[in-house]
Design an enzyme around this catalytic site. Structure first.
Site, PDB file in Angstrom:
ATOM      1  N   LYS A  83       0.862  -1.194   0.000  1.00  0.00           N
ATOM      2  CA  LYS A  83       0.000   0.000   0.000  1.00  0.00           C
ATOM      3  C   LYS A  83       0.891   1.235   0.000  1.00  0.00           C
ATOM      4  CE  LYS A  83      -4.397   0.927   2.270  1.00  0.00           C
ATOM      5  NZ  LYS A  83      -5.133   0.708   3.512  1.00  0.00           N
TER       6      LYS A  83
HETATM    7  C1  E4P Z   1      -8.488   1.692   3.441  1.00  0.00           C
HETATM    8  O1  E4P Z   1      -7.670   0.958   2.974  1.00  0.00           O
HETATM    9  C2  E4P Z   1      -8.342   2.412   4.704  1.00  0.00           C
HETATM   10  O2  E4P Z   1      -7.637   1.586   5.587  1.00  0.00           O
HETATM   11  C3  E4P Z   1      -9.659   2.707   5.390  1.00  0.00           C
HETATM   12  O3  E4P Z   1     -10.758   2.314   4.610  1.00  0.00           O
HETATM   13  C4  E4P Z   1      -9.744   4.064   5.965  1.00  0.00           C
HETATM   14  O4  E4P Z   1     -10.980   4.183   6.626  1.00  0.00           O
HETATM   15  P1  E4P Z   1     -11.279   5.314   7.707  1.00  0.00           P
HETATM   16  O5  E4P Z   1     -11.497   6.580   6.989  1.00  0.00           O
HETATM   17  O6  E4P Z   1     -12.513   4.845   8.413  1.00  0.00           O
HETATM   18  O7  E4P Z   1     -10.072   5.375   8.616  1.00  0.00           O
END
Ligand code: E4P
Length: 216
Positions: A83
Site C-alpha cells: 500500500k
Molecule cells: C483503506 O484501505 C483504509 O484503511 C480505510 O478504509 C480508511 O478508513 P477510515 O477513513 O474509516 O479510517
C-alpha cells in the site's frame, strides 16, 4: 464485488473469514497501531488466515524509501499487496513496482484525477476514501462513480477499491456504481446480513412450525 475487511484485528478477520465470503484484507498504520502488535508478524498472521490480497502499507514518503520498504514487505508473503500513498514519490514508486511485478494499492485517494494518475502508473488497486470525503461535506461516492467512468472510458485495469466505508448504504452505493472491491470494517460486514423483517419472519415461521411439527 469483492469484499475485503478493513482491520488488523485477528478475531475480526477470523469471524469474517468463517462466513466464507471474504476475499481479502486491508490494513493501514493506524489500524496496526490500534492492535499494539508487531507489524511484520501481524501481516504474516493475516496472510495465513486469508488466502487473498492483504494490503500492508509503507511509511516512507520518498521514492527510494518506499521502494526499499515495499520490496521488503512484498517478500514476507505471496498474498501481500504493497500500500503506497498517492503522492508524487508514491506514484514514481508504483511505476517501478509495476515493472517488478509487485502488486500495489494506491491509498489516500480523494479525487478522480488522482485515481487517473494512479492507473497510469499501473497501480493494482486505487483506494478512494469515501467516508473521509463525506466527513468534510463532499460526496465520496460521487468520486468513486467518476473513477468508474474514467477507468471504463480508457480501459484502465486498476481495480477500484471503495474504502473508508462507514455504513451499509455506502456498500450498496459502491455496488450500484460498480466498484470492484469494497473494504469494510468487521462491524459493518456483520450488518450486511441483518434485517428486522428477517428476524421477525424467522421467529414467526419457527413458532408456526412448533404448532404442526408433531402432527402425523
Ligand atoms: C483503506 O484501505 C483504509 O484503511 C480505510 O478504509 C480508511 O478508513 P477510515 O477513513 O474509516 O479510517
Amino acid at each position: 464485488m469483492k469484499i475485503f475487511i478493513d482491520t488488523a484485528n485477528l478475531d475480526e478477520i477470523r469471524r469474517a473469514a468463517e462466513m466464507g465470503v471474504l476475499d481479502g484484507v486491508t490494513t493501514n498504520p493506524s489500524l496496526v497501531a490500534k492492535e499494539k502488535c508487531n507489524f511484520k508478524e501481524r501481516v504474516i498472521e493475516i496472510c495465513n488466515i486469508v488466502d487473498g490480497p492483504v494490503s500492508a502499507e509503507v511509511v516512507a514518503v520518498d521514492t527510494a524509501g518506499i521502494l526499499s520498504e515495499g520490496r521488503e514487505i512484498a517478500g514476507w508473503h505471496k498474498n501481500i499487496v504493497v500500500k503506497v500513498p498517492l503522492i508524487d514519490d508514491g506514484i514514481k514508486a508504483i511505476v517501478q513496482f509495476t515493472k517488478e511485478g509487485i502488486r500495489t494499492n494506491c491509498t489516500l485517494c480523494f479525487s478522480a484525477v488522482q485515481a487517473y494518475i494512479a492507473a497510469k502508473a499501473g497501480a493494482t488497486y486505487i483506494s478512494p476514501f469515501a467516508g473521509r470525503l463525506d466527513d468534510i461535506g463532499h460526496d465520496g461516492l460521487e468520486i468513486i462513480g467518476q473513477i468508474r467512468q474514467i477507468y471504463d472510458n480508457y480501459g484502465y485495469e486498476t481495480e477500484i477499491l471503495a474504502a473508508s466505508l462507514r455504513h451499509p448504504k455506502h456498500v450498496l452505493e459502491a455496488l450500484m456504481i460498480g466498484a470492484d472491491v469494497a473494504t469494510i470494517p468487521g462491524s459493518i460486514i456483520s450488518m450486511l446480513t441483518k434485517h428486522p423483517l428477517t428476524d421477525k419472519g424467522l421467529a414467526s415461521f419457527l413458532a408456526d412450525w412448533e404448532k404442526v411439527k408433531d402432527l402425523v
